[in-house]
Scaffold this active site. Structure first.
Site, PDB file in Angstrom:
ATOM      1  N   ASP A  70      49.724  -7.892 116.440  1.00 26.18           N
ATOM      2  CA  ASP A  70      49.681  -8.506 114.985  1.00 26.18           C
ATOM      3  C   ASP A  70      50.857  -8.894 114.375  1.00 26.18           C
ATOM      4  OD1 ASP A  70      46.668  -8.712 114.100  1.00 26.18           O
ATOM      5  OD2 ASP A  70      46.535  -6.890 113.438  1.00 26.18           O
ATOM      6  N   ARG A  95      49.112  -1.004 113.628  1.00 25.53           N
ATOM      7  CA  ARG A  95      50.672  -1.982 112.595  1.00 25.53           C
ATOM      8  C   ARG A  95      52.138  -1.364 112.063  1.00 25.53           C
ATOM      9  NH1 ARG A  95      48.334  -6.879 109.560  1.00 25.53           N
ATOM     10  NH2 ARG A  95      50.580  -7.343 110.263  1.00 25.53           N
ATOM     11  N   ARG A 140      42.900  -1.406 102.443  1.00 29.80           N
ATOM     12  CA  ARG A 140      44.836  -0.912 102.541  1.00 29.80           C
ATOM     13  C   ARG A 140      45.929  -0.167 101.418  1.00 29.80           C
ATOM     14  NH1 ARG A 140      44.943  -4.158 107.264  1.00 29.80           N
ATOM     15  NH2 ARG A 140      42.937  -4.992 108.120  1.00 29.80           N
ATOM     16  N   HIS A 169      42.087  -7.750 102.230  1.00 30.48           N
ATOM     17  CA  HIS A 169      42.956  -8.131 102.019  1.00 30.48           C
ATOM     18  C   HIS A 169      43.196  -8.921 101.207  1.00 30.48           C
ATOM     19  CE1 HIS A 169      46.249  -7.313 105.436  1.00 30.48           C
ATOM     20  NE2 HIS A 169      46.567  -6.461 104.584  1.00 30.48           N
ATOM     21  N   CYS A 263      48.492 -15.881 106.005  1.00 30.38           N
ATOM     22  CA  CYS A 263      49.094 -13.995 106.642  1.00 30.38           C
ATOM     23  C   CYS A 263      50.340 -14.560 107.652  1.00 30.38           C
ATOM     24  CB  CYS A 263      47.805 -13.221 107.558  1.00 30.38           C
ATOM     25  SG  CYS A 263      46.401 -13.459 106.635  1.00 30.38           S
TER      26      CYS A 263
HETATM   27  N1  ARG Z   1      45.113  -7.935 112.381  1.00 26.98           N
HETATM   28  C1  ARG Z   1      45.325  -8.266 110.909  1.00 26.98           C
HETATM   29  C2  ARG Z   1      45.602  -6.808 109.928  1.00 26.98           C
HETATM   30  O1  ARG Z   1      43.749  -6.340 110.175  1.00 26.98           O
HETATM   31  C3  ARG Z   1      45.431  -9.668 110.299  1.00 26.98           C
HETATM   32  C4  ARG Z   1      46.329  -9.407 108.648  1.00 26.98           C
HETATM   33  C5  ARG Z   1      46.301 -10.764 108.171  1.00 26.98           C
HETATM   34  N2  ARG Z   1      47.543 -10.450 107.146  1.00 26.98           N
HETATM   35  C6  ARG Z   1      46.992 -11.350 105.514  1.00 26.98           C
HETATM   36  N3  ARG Z   1      47.999 -10.917 105.023  1.00 26.98           N
HETATM   37  N4  ARG Z   1      45.467 -11.093 105.439  1.00 26.98           N
HETATM   38  O2  ARG Z   1      46.515  -6.145 109.987  1.00 26.98           O
END
Ligand code: ARG
Length: 270
Positions: A70, A95, A140, A169, A263
Site C-alpha cells: 500500500d 502499513r 482511521r 478516509h 491517495c
Molecule cells: N489500502 C489502503 C488502506 O486501506 C488504501 C489507502 C487509500 N488512501 C487514501 N488516502 N484514501 O489503507
C-alpha cells in the site's frame, strides 16, 4: 459564463507501484484473493504522473519498499503545511513500516518530521483548506490526532465524523477545489458533520453516491484542472459547469485497494 479559474503549480510526492498488490483487507474494497494487473497498474500510475507534469506540477518520488503493497498511497504518509511535516502512525499493523520509509525521504529532502502519538493517516484524513484543516475520524485517524495536528500547526482543525465504511478516509468523500470551495458526498458524514460542512461551504459541489463509489471525490485540483476518475460522470459535469477543467485519469487497478488519484498523491506545501 463560468468564471476563469486560475491554477497554482504544486509540488507532489508519489511512490511508484512496483510492489503494489492486494494482500490483506483493511477496508471494504479490498479482497485478499484479488489479482492486480501489475502492468496496467504501472501504466495507469504513469499516466497520472504525466498528467501532473504536463500541467506544470513538480513530481518527486520516494523509493518503494518490497513487502509494503500500500506504499503507493503516498497521501497517507504525512500532512505538510508551510514546509512542516506532520508524519503518520497507521491504524493497520501491515502499513506501520511505511511511516519510516517516508520519514527518511522527508529528512533527506531537508524536512524535520513530527511523529504523531495517536493514529493518524496523513492527508487521507487531514485536508487543508484555505483557513482550516478538515479532519476525518471514525475509521482511521483519531480525534486525539486532530488535537495534535491543531497544536502542531496552530491552524484550526475541524473534526468530521465519517460513517460509511466504503468512505473510510476523508479524502474518499471530500476534496478541495480551491481556497473557498470543496466537493463532497454528504451521506458519508454524520448529520452533525454534514451541517458543519453546509455552514462552512454553502457553495460546495455535492456529489452523488455513484460519483463517490467511482472515486470521484478522491480527486486533486490545482484550482483550475481537476484530476478526476472518469467514472464520476455527474461530478465531472458539475465541475465543468463551474468553470473547472476536468482531467480524467483512470486508476481502476488501485480502486481494488480502496485508493484513487488523491491517495497516490502527497502534496508538499511550502
Ligand atoms: N489500502 C489502503 C488502506 O486501506 C488504501 C489507502 C487509500 N488512501 C487514501 N488516502 N484514501 O489503507
Amino acid at each position: 459564463m463560468p468564471e476563469r479559474r486560475v491554477p497554482r503549480a504544486r509540488r507532489f510526492l508519489v511512490c511508484e507501484p512496483r510492489h503494489f498488490a492486494v494482500q490483506y483487507a483493511i477496508n471494504p474494497w479490498m479482497h485478499p484473493d484479488t489479482q492486480v494487473d501489475v502492468d496496467l497498474a504501472r501504466d495507469q500510475w504513469r499516466t497520472l504522473i504525466e498528467a501532473y507534469r504536463s500541467h506544470g506540477h513538480t513530481v518527486e518520488s520516494v523509493e518503494p519498499v518490497a513487502g509494503l503493497p500500500d506504499m503507493v498511497f503516498a497521501a497517507n504518509s504525512a500532512l505538510v503545511l508551510e514546509g512542516r511535516v506532520f508524519g503518520s502512525l497507521f491504524h493497520a499493523e501491515q502499513r506501520r513500516p511505511e511511516s519510516t520509509a517516508y520519514d527518511t525521504w522527508f529528512k533527506t529532502a531537508g524536512f524535520d518530521v513530527y511523529r504523531p502519538e495517536s493514529v493518524c493517516e496523513g492527508e487521507g484524513d487531514l485536508v487543508p483548506t484555505g483557513r482550516y484543516v478538515l479532519a476525518g475520524t471514525g475509521f482511521r485517524t483519531t480525534p486525539q490526532a486532530h488535537r495534535e495536528v491543531q497544536e502542531f500547526f496552530g491552524v484550526p482543525v475541524i473534526g468530521l465524523q465519517l460513517v460509511d465504511p466504503y468512505f473510510y478516509h476523508l479524502d474518499t468523500a471530500l476534496f478541495v477545489l480551491d481556497e473557498d470551495t470543496v466537493a463532497y458526498y454528504p451521506e458519508a458524514f454524520s448529520p452533525g458533520s454534514r451541517e458543519v460542512l453546509a455552514r462552512l461551504y454553502p457553495d460546495a459541489v455535492l456529489a452523488t453516491r455513484a460519483d463517490a463509489l467511482a472515486f470521484g471525490l478522491n480527486s486533486v485540483s490545482d484550482g483550475r484542472h481537476v484530476f478526476v476518475a472518469p467514472g464520476a460522470t455527474a461530478l465531472t459535469e458539475q465541475l465543468a459547469h463551474r468553470g473547472y477543467v476536468p482531467v480524467p485519469v483512470d486508476l481502476s487497478e488501485f480502486h481494488k485497494a480502496g485508493g484513487g488519484i488523491k491517495c497516490c498523491t502527497q502534496e508538499i506545501r511550502s
